[in-house]
Design an enzyme around this catalytic site. Structure first.
Site, PDB file in Angstrom:
ATOM      1  N   ARG A 166      -3.366  10.624   4.372  1.00  0.00           N
ATOM      2  CA  ARG A 166      -2.776  10.316   5.678  1.00  0.00           C
ATOM      3  C   ARG A 166      -1.869  11.381   6.272  1.00  0.00           C
ATOM      4  NH1 ARG A 166      -1.319   4.051   5.137  1.00  0.00           N
ATOM      5  NH2 ARG A 166      -3.513   3.560   5.018  1.00  0.00           N
ATOM      6  N   HIS A 222       1.001   6.317  10.215  1.00  0.00           N
ATOM      7  CA  HIS A 222      -0.426   6.000  10.097  1.00  0.00           C
ATOM      8  C   HIS A 222      -1.154   6.768  11.203  1.00  0.00           C
ATOM      9  CE1 HIS A 222      -4.213   3.910   9.814  1.00  0.00           C
ATOM     10  NE2 HIS A 222      -3.784   3.264   8.751  1.00  0.00           N
ATOM     11  N   SER A 251       0.164  -0.142  -1.540  1.00  0.00           N
ATOM     12  CA  SER A 251       1.488  -0.782  -1.457  1.00  0.00           C
ATOM     13  C   SER A 251       1.448  -2.268  -1.777  1.00  0.00           C
ATOM     14  CB  SER A 251       2.144  -0.556  -0.102  1.00  0.00           C
ATOM     15  OG  SER A 251       1.252  -0.866   0.903  1.00  0.00           O
ATOM     16  N   LEU A 252       0.408  -2.975  -1.367  1.00  0.00           N
ATOM     17  CA  LEU A 252       0.308  -4.390  -1.756  1.00  0.00           C
ATOM     18  C   LEU A 252       0.245  -4.468  -3.276  1.00  0.00           C
ATOM     19  CD1 LEU A 252      -2.293  -5.561   0.930  1.00  0.00           C
ATOM     20  CD2 LEU A 252       0.140  -6.118   0.894  1.00  0.00           C
ATOM     21  N   GLU A 301       8.035  -2.885  -0.302  1.00  0.00           N
ATOM     22  CA  GLU A 301       8.278  -1.660   0.464  1.00  0.00           C
ATOM     23  C   GLU A 301       9.741  -1.217   0.414  1.00  0.00           C
ATOM     24  OE1 GLU A 301       6.115  -1.557   4.116  1.00  0.00           O
ATOM     25  OE2 GLU A 301       7.236   0.180   4.860  1.00  0.00           O
ATOM     26  N   ARG A 336       2.152   8.044   0.310  1.00  0.00           N
ATOM     27  CA  ARG A 336       1.460   6.919  -0.337  1.00  0.00           C
ATOM     28  C   ARG A 336      -0.042   6.984  -0.114  1.00  0.00           C
ATOM     29  NH1 ARG A 336       0.008   1.521   1.698  1.00  0.00           N
ATOM     30  NH2 ARG A 336       0.695   2.342   3.694  1.00  0.00           N
ATOM     31  N   HIS A 396       4.751   3.882  10.025  1.00  0.00           N
ATOM     32  CA  HIS A 396       3.988   2.827   9.361  1.00  0.00           C
ATOM     33  C   HIS A 396       4.605   2.366   8.046  1.00  0.00           C
ATOM     34  CE1 HIS A 396       0.414   0.592   8.212  1.00  0.00           C
ATOM     35  NE2 HIS A 396       0.230   1.331   7.131  1.00  0.00           N
ATOM     36  N   GLY A 417      -6.666  -3.488   2.891  1.00  0.00           N
ATOM     37  CA  GLY A 417      -6.802  -4.261   1.660  1.00  0.00           C
ATOM     38  C   GLY A 417      -5.913  -3.786   0.543  1.00  0.00           C
ATOM     39  N   ALA A 421      -1.411  -6.597   7.069  1.00  0.00           N
ATOM     40  CA  ALA A 421      -2.196  -5.618   6.302  1.00  0.00           C
ATOM     41  C   ALA A 421      -3.681  -5.808   6.605  1.00  0.00           C
ATOM     42  CB  ALA A 421      -1.923  -5.782   4.813  1.00  0.00           C
ATOM     43  N   GLU A 442     -10.878   4.172   1.651  1.00  0.00           N
ATOM     44  CA  GLU A 442      -9.906   4.690   2.616  1.00  0.00           C
ATOM     45  C   GLU A 442      -9.538   6.118   2.244  1.00  0.00           C
ATOM     46  OE1 GLU A 442      -6.695   1.941   3.712  1.00  0.00           O
ATOM     47  OE2 GLU A 442      -7.891   0.359   2.820  1.00  0.00           O
TER      48      GLU A 442
HETATM   49  P1  FAD Z   1       7.139  -7.774   4.052  1.00  0.00           P
HETATM   50  O1  FAD Z   1       5.801  -8.385   3.939  1.00  0.00           O
HETATM   51  O2  FAD Z   1       7.371  -6.869   5.220  1.00  0.00           O
HETATM   52  O3  FAD Z   1       8.210  -8.956   4.113  1.00  0.00           O
HETATM   53  C1  FAD Z   1       9.553  -8.681   4.363  1.00  0.00           C
HETATM   54  C2  FAD Z   1      10.321  -9.980   4.273  1.00  0.00           C
HETATM   55  O4  FAD Z   1      11.714  -9.725   4.238  1.00  0.00           O
HETATM   56  C3  FAD Z   1      10.110 -10.937   5.439  1.00  0.00           C
HETATM   57  O5  FAD Z   1       9.982 -12.241   4.945  1.00  0.00           O
HETATM   58  C4  FAD Z   1      11.421 -10.847   6.219  1.00  0.00           C
HETATM   59  O6  FAD Z   1      11.762 -12.032   6.917  1.00  0.00           O
HETATM   60  C5  FAD Z   1      12.392 -10.602   5.093  1.00  0.00           C
HETATM   61  N1  FAD Z   1      13.634  -9.959   5.515  1.00  0.00           N
HETATM   62  C6  FAD Z   1      13.819  -8.700   5.944  1.00  0.00           C
HETATM   63  N2  FAD Z   1      15.116  -8.486   6.214  1.00  0.00           N
HETATM   64  C7  FAD Z   1      15.768  -9.637   5.943  1.00  0.00           C
HETATM   65  C8  FAD Z   1      17.103 -10.063   6.050  1.00  0.00           C
HETATM   66  N3  FAD Z   1      18.094  -9.259   6.471  1.00  0.00           N
HETATM   67  N4  FAD Z   1      17.397 -11.331   5.702  1.00  0.00           N
HETATM   68  C9  FAD Z   1      16.435 -12.196   5.288  1.00  0.00           C
HETATM   69  N5  FAD Z   1      15.152 -11.840   5.175  1.00  0.00           N
HETATM   70  C10 FAD Z   1      14.824 -10.581   5.505  1.00  0.00           C
HETATM   71  N6  FAD Z   1      -0.582  -1.937   2.547  1.00  0.00           N
HETATM   72  C11 FAD Z   1      -1.663  -2.014   1.747  1.00  0.00           C
HETATM   73  O7  FAD Z   1      -1.558  -1.877   0.523  1.00  0.00           O
HETATM   74  N7  FAD Z   1      -2.896  -2.254   2.290  1.00  0.00           N
HETATM   75  C12 FAD Z   1      -3.088  -2.429   3.624  1.00  0.00           C
HETATM   76  O8  FAD Z   1      -4.197  -2.672   4.077  1.00  0.00           O
HETATM   77  C13 FAD Z   1      -1.959  -2.340   4.481  1.00  0.00           C
HETATM   78  N8  FAD Z   1      -2.105  -2.470   5.821  1.00  0.00           N
HETATM   79  C14 FAD Z   1      -0.985  -2.505   6.595  1.00  0.00           C
HETATM   80  C15 FAD Z   1      -1.111  -2.761   7.969  1.00  0.00           C
HETATM   81  C16 FAD Z   1       0.007  -2.879   8.759  1.00  0.00           C
HETATM   82  C17 FAD Z   1      -0.140  -3.162  10.230  1.00  0.00           C
HETATM   83  C18 FAD Z   1       1.296  -2.719   8.183  1.00  0.00           C
HETATM   84  C19 FAD Z   1       2.526  -2.851   9.035  1.00  0.00           C
HETATM   85  C20 FAD Z   1       1.433  -2.418   6.850  1.00  0.00           C
HETATM   86  C21 FAD Z   1       0.296  -2.323   6.044  1.00  0.00           C
HETATM   87  N9  FAD Z   1       0.407  -2.059   4.681  1.00  0.00           N
HETATM   88  C22 FAD Z   1      -0.703  -2.112   3.891  1.00  0.00           C
HETATM   89  C23 FAD Z   1       1.718  -1.970   4.044  1.00  0.00           C
HETATM   90  C24 FAD Z   1       2.042  -3.341   3.408  1.00  0.00           C
HETATM   91  O9  FAD Z   1       1.550  -4.359   4.238  1.00  0.00           O
HETATM   92  C25 FAD Z   1       3.530  -3.539   3.234  1.00  0.00           C
HETATM   93  O10 FAD Z   1       4.104  -2.431   2.600  1.00  0.00           O
HETATM   94  C26 FAD Z   1       3.791  -4.772   2.369  1.00  0.00           C
HETATM   95  O11 FAD Z   1       3.138  -5.893   2.917  1.00  0.00           O
HETATM   96  C27 FAD Z   1       5.272  -5.040   2.284  1.00  0.00           C
HETATM   97  O12 FAD Z   1       5.440  -6.263   1.641  1.00  0.00           O
HETATM   98  P2  FAD Z   1       6.912  -6.743   1.312  1.00  0.00           P
HETATM   99  O13 FAD Z   1       6.766  -8.030   0.595  1.00  0.00           O
HETATM  100  O14 FAD Z   1       7.645  -5.650   0.675  1.00  0.00           O
HETATM  101  O15 FAD Z   1       7.591  -6.971   2.753  1.00  0.00           O
HETATM  102  C1  SIN Z   2      -5.010   0.504   6.826  1.00  0.00           C
HETATM  103  O1  SIN Z   2      -5.692  -0.502   6.760  1.00  0.00           O
HETATM  104  O2  SIN Z   2      -5.378   1.567   7.314  1.00  0.00           O
HETATM  105  C2  SIN Z   2      -3.632   0.443   6.283  1.00  0.00           C
HETATM  106  C3  SIN Z   2      -3.691   0.559   4.831  1.00  0.00           C
HETATM  107  C4  SIN Z   2      -2.359   0.892   4.262  1.00  0.00           C
HETATM  108  O3  SIN Z   2      -1.384   1.106   4.987  1.00  0.00           O
HETATM  109  O4  SIN Z   2      -2.304   0.967   3.032  1.00  0.00           O
END
Ligand code: FAD
Ligand code: SIN
Length: 519
Positions: free
Chosen positions: A288, A241, A389-390, A373, A384, A349, A48, A45, A113
């Site tokens: 977006r 994205h 999402s964080l 997510e 969104r 994204h 922020g 991410a 943003e």
């Molecule tokens: P994740 O952080 O994706 O973690 C998933 C976990 O599940 C991992 O540990 C993985 O190993 C585990 N897992 C998956 N499948 C299995 C399985 N079958 N067995 C065991 N473990 C498994 N959102 C914002 O709010 N602000 C931002 O600035 C932002 N920037 C982003 C930039 C990028 C490049 C990306 C890709 C996303 C961004 N997002 C942002 C979105 C946000 O980062 C995600 O939606 C959020 O981090 C998801 O968190 P999570 O805990 O749900 O999953």
């Molecule tokens: C970004 O930094 O543009 C990603 C932010 C997000 O997906 O919420």
């Protein structure tokens, strides 16, 4: 092998780890990651976390921005809950050791943003997720009540189905007793019995050819929950994205944060025009879905595979100081963003839909929660708002904690669950079958189920997917499992859900846009 635990947390991103830290104060916890603990979208991410911290911002303004971005499909009650709890959850992150950028007077620096009417995005330069994940991992690694299983792949949730009792999907009598986990290094499948299970498995980006998501994002949680009979919703709303660094080879695609446009960077077409003002009065900071569609059209009109993001007009020192990650990455591929424009294109994204949960993150399956997510809380609606999402993950993991805490002591382990049965299966040595099928699904999704859709394309996608599904189920039933085959199966399940829900949405709304509908 068998284990028993009060809480089973599948996923180690912000959703899983923040929940694990809280419930670990009350019981024992097994936390599972399919790769290393820090590998997930959270770490990547950039922009922020959106939260209301100071005036002139207000909860009401953030609520309205979220509702507007969601194109009238958000659940307003959930939006209000999430946003009014934002400041508390951010404070907790700071207490766990997260260091956000601050001004000289100690207040948080707040970025802007697309779709936000105020500066409200807390960040750590352009590497916010890395900092959040670092702080959470440090806490989890030193907690005595947490057992961490890295490189363990959750294959399926355990329900009455594994006792030979069939209950129809969506029925509220279905119960979750834990999960079957594969140790990726040995291939052995163990049975983990838990009182409470939280799915926090992240997104689905790898259903598409190009995505900002890390390769672990194959929609496993959604597919497992769907197979177990959970309600899945809103999968047609896949967020592209607008600005990933253009590359024909890079996986995952490198994100160029929207915060850079918040800082003044502007999109330019191949005629040299700043084109966004032709599409929306909010220009480069429109939500977006609007920006991604505008870029898609500009690319189609010019016949090129990217547009430009112009950063050359910005102050050089400020650019390097605030966006060091993007500066370094672009430089590594020969682009000096202080002097040259960045080639960018939209890329898969974020999944706005997922496993339907209530205001305490409960699914329709007893003792199964979902957060992050993988879940569909109703916050995002059809699109969104950036950096929500964080925040959503923190708020709903907290709410899952409150609810599960009140329950777990009165839940008993189900001891008669059989171990995984792979009798009669043979070692599948033809990885090419799996790799090729995955590529085919990703190609179908990218070409027929992308930013702009049509009924013809969606039906084609469905027909083609059906054949791959038959072949894969056949392989699955005959083979000793490997995690690549499980992932392929999950990707097919998720693709199927996206296509079907897209076919059923007979209008244009938010991220779902079809040439067959006027609105
Ligand atoms: P994740 O952080 O994706 O973690 C998933 C976990 O599940 C991992 O540990 C993985 O190993 C585990 N897992 C998956 N499948 C299995 C399985 N079958 N067995 C065991 N473990 C498994 N959102 C914002 O709010 N602000 C931002 O600035 C932002 N920037 C982003 C930039 C990028 C490049 C990306 C890709 C996303 C961004 N997002 C942002 C979105 C946000 O980062 C995600 O939606 C959020 O981090 C998801 O968190 P999570 O805990 O749900 O999953
Ligand atoms: C970004 O930094 O543009 C990603 C932010 C997000 O997906 O919420």
């Amino acid at each position: 092998m068998r284990r028993k635990t009060d809480f089973l947390v599948i996923g180690t991103g912000v959703a899983g780890l923040s929940y694990a830290l809280k419930v670990a104060e009350h019981g024992n916890v097994v936390v599972v990651a399919k790769s290393t603990i820090d590998e997930g979208s959270t770490k990547y991410a950039q922009g922020g976390i959106a939260a209301v911290m100071y005036s002139p911002d207000t909860y009401e303004k953030h609520i309205i921005d979220t509702l507007v971005a969601g194109d009238s499909l958000c659940n307003e009650k959930i939006v209000r809950i999430t946003i009014t709890e934002s400041s508390e959850r951010v404070k907790e992150l700071v207490e766990w050791g997260t260091r956000f950028d601050t001004n000289l007077d100690g207040t948080f620096k707040l970025g802007k943003e697309g779709g936000h009417s105020e500066n409200r995005v807390l960040h750590r330069k352009d590497q916010t997720g890395k900092e959040i994940e670092r702080a959470l991992v440090e806490q989890v690694r030193t907690h005595n009540n947490i057992t961490l299983l890295e490189n363990h792949f959750a294959v399926d949730l355990i329900t009455q189905h594994h006792l030979g009792i069939e209950i129809p999907p969506l029925d509220d009598k279905i119960e979750c007793y834990g999960a079957y986990l594969m140790d990726i290094k040995t291939g052995k499948i163990e049975t983990v019995l838990s009182k409470i299970t939280l799915l926090a498995t992240g997104g689905v980006g790898n259903v598409y050819e190009s995505t900002t998501n890390p390769i672990i994002a194959t929609g496993d949680g959604i597919a497992m929950a769907y197979r177990a009979g959970a309600l899945i919703e809103n999968m047609e709303f896949i967020q592209f994205h607008p600005t990933a660094l253009y590359s024909t080879t890079e996986k995952p695609a490198f994100l160029i944060t929207e915060a850079l446009r918040g800082y003044g960077a502007r999109l330019k077409n191949h005629k040299g025009e700043y084109f966004m003002k032709n599409y929306d009065e909010r220009a480069d900071l429109a939500p977006r879905d609007i920006v991604a569609r505008a870029i898609d059209l500009e690319m189609k009109n010019s016949g090129k595979y990217f547009v430009w993001l112009d950063t050359t007009v910005l102050d050089k020192n400020g650019l390097i100081e605030n966006f060091p990650g993007i500066y370094a990455r672009c430089l590594s591929v020969g682009i000096d963003i202080t002097k040259e424009m960045i080639p960018v294109r939209p890329t898969a994204h974020y999944s706005c839909g997922g496993i339907k949960v209530d205001e305490y993150s409960k699914t329709n399956i007893k003792n199964l929660y979902a957060s992050g997510e993988v879940a569909s809380t109703g916050l995002h609606g059809a699109n969104r708002l950036a950096s929500n999402s964080l925040l959503e993950a923190l708020v709903f993991s907290h709410r899952a904690y409150i609810d599960s805490l009140a329950k777990f002591k009165s839940i008993y382990f189900k001891d008669d669950i059989p171990d995984w049965n792979d009798e009669g299966t043979v070692l599948n040595e033809e990885m090419i079958l799996i790799i090729q099928s995955l590529k085919e699904v990703q190609s179908i999704m990218s070409n027929y189920v992308g930013i702009v859709r049509s009924n013809l394309r969606l039906n084609r996608a469905l027909n083609r997917l059906e054949l791959i599904n038959i072949e894969t189920e056949d392989l699955f039933n005959k083979s000793v499992l490997n995690f690549e085959l499980c992932e392929l199966r999950n990707v097919i399940n998720v693709a199927y859900l996206i296509i079907n829900m897209a076919i059923n949405r007979k209008e244009n709304r938010g991220l779902h846009y079809s040439i067959d509908y006027v609105k």
